[in-house]
Design an enzyme around this catalytic site. Structure first.
Site, PDB file in Angstrom:
ATOM      1  N   GLU A 101       2.821  -4.500  15.341  1.00 33.36           N
ATOM      2  CA  GLU A 101       2.117  -3.631  14.229  1.00 33.36           C
ATOM      3  C   GLU A 101       0.874  -4.503  13.901  1.00 33.36           C
ATOM      4  OE1 GLU A 101       4.858  -3.546  11.105  1.00 33.36           O
ATOM      5  OE2 GLU A 101       3.395  -3.788   9.606  1.00 33.36           O
ATOM      6  N   ARG A 137      -5.306  -5.392   7.099  1.00 37.97           N
ATOM      7  CA  ARG A 137      -5.246  -6.400   5.985  1.00 37.97           C
ATOM      8  C   ARG A 137      -6.627  -7.211   6.104  1.00 37.97           C
ATOM      9  NH1 ARG A 137       0.595  -8.920   5.340  1.00 37.97           N
ATOM     10  NH2 ARG A 137       1.812  -7.048   5.721  1.00 37.97           N
ATOM     11  N   THR A 150       0.668  -1.598   7.074  1.00 42.80           N
ATOM     12  CA  THR A 150      -0.062  -2.117   5.686  1.00 42.80           C
ATOM     13  C   THR A 150      -0.930  -0.686   5.482  1.00 42.80           C
ATOM     14  OG1 THR A 150      -0.395  -4.299   5.916  1.00 42.80           O
ATOM     15  CG2 THR A 150      -0.942  -3.529   3.844  1.00 42.80           C
ATOM     16  N   LYS A 189      11.449   0.911   7.045  1.00 39.76           N
ATOM     17  CA  LYS A 189      11.313  -0.582   6.811  1.00 39.76           C
ATOM     18  C   LYS A 189      12.193  -1.179   5.715  1.00 39.76           C
ATOM     19  CE  LYS A 189       7.523  -3.696   5.918  1.00 39.76           C
ATOM     20  NZ  LYS A 189       6.274  -3.942   6.464  1.00 39.76           N
TER      21      LYS A 189
END
Ligand code: 3PG
Length: 214
Positions: free
Chosen positions: A48, A52, A76, A136
């Site tokens: 993943e 960011r 994100t 998640k």
């Protein structure tokens, strides 16, 4: 089979590839390919890359194009725009820290499977209503850790979780032992110092340790 069901099956297959999904914060896209090769060599194929940093989409593009055996995802994800950009870059799954109605609508319209984040039973129930069976659990340790997650196993047995946030090699087994956990996520496999130093052997060694968790 509904599109949602097929996306859930894709998420499940991805999460079952290894006990850990590395959560990567990458500052230099040139590190993406050797980093991903090291993770794959260590037995950790699903990666993943979080949105960011400005390098994230280039990193996803490079891994998708060049790293055989990697299943690159995007993390994100906050907006529909994030989802579309990552899919165009080659991401094969998406992860969000939480949900918003607009993001969920965008995910319904997208073929990219989404693993949405939850921290409460009510959030999990809302996503179950929309067809999500893989979630998640974020932020796993601050939100209540394996005790909270274990307490959801009986009332919410349909849901499988990937807890992420504050988990380490040492604490991962407590999570992986739960009946409702399919894998864990964590940033410890790709520490900034190793990425900066180009220590790919070190990252491969961390991946091997993580792979051996199961
Ligand atoms: C994140 O999205 O930042 C993940 O939760 C990673 O958390 P960690 O750095 O505590 O592993």
């Amino acid at each position: 089979m509904s599109t949602m069901e097929s996306k859930q099956q894709q998420v499940e297959a991805t999460l079952r590839l290894a006990p850990v999904v590395p959560v990567v914060i990458i500052d230099d896209a040139r590190a993406a390919v050797p980093m991903a090769r090291a993770l794959v060599a260590g037995g950790i194929p699903a990666i993943e890359v979080t949105l960011r940093t400005p390098a994230a989409l280039d990193a996803i593009r490079a891994i998708a194009a060049e790293v055989e055996g990697a299943v690159v995802g995007v993390g994100t994800v906050l907006t529909a725009k994030d989802l579309h950009a990552a899919q165009q870059a080659g991401a094969r799954f998406a992860v969000s820290p939480g949900t918003s109605p607009r993001l969920l609508d965008a995910a319904d319209d997208s073929s990219l499977p989404l693993l949405p984040g939850v921290a409460t039973a009510s959030e999990a129930m809302s996503l179950l209503e929309r067809g999500y069976r893989h979630l998640k659990f974020f932020p796993a340790v601050p939100a209540g850790g394996q005790k909270l997650l274990g307490a959801w196993a009986s009332p919410l047995p349909q849901i499988r979780f990937c807890p992420t946030g504050g988990i380490s090699l040492a604490s991962a087994p407590e999570f992986l032992a739960l009946p409702n956990v399919v894998c864990v996520g964590g940033s410890w496999l790709t520490p900034v110092d190793k990425l900066l130093a180009g220590d790919w052997a070190g990252i491969e060694a961390l991946a091997r340790e993580a792979k051996a968790l199961r």
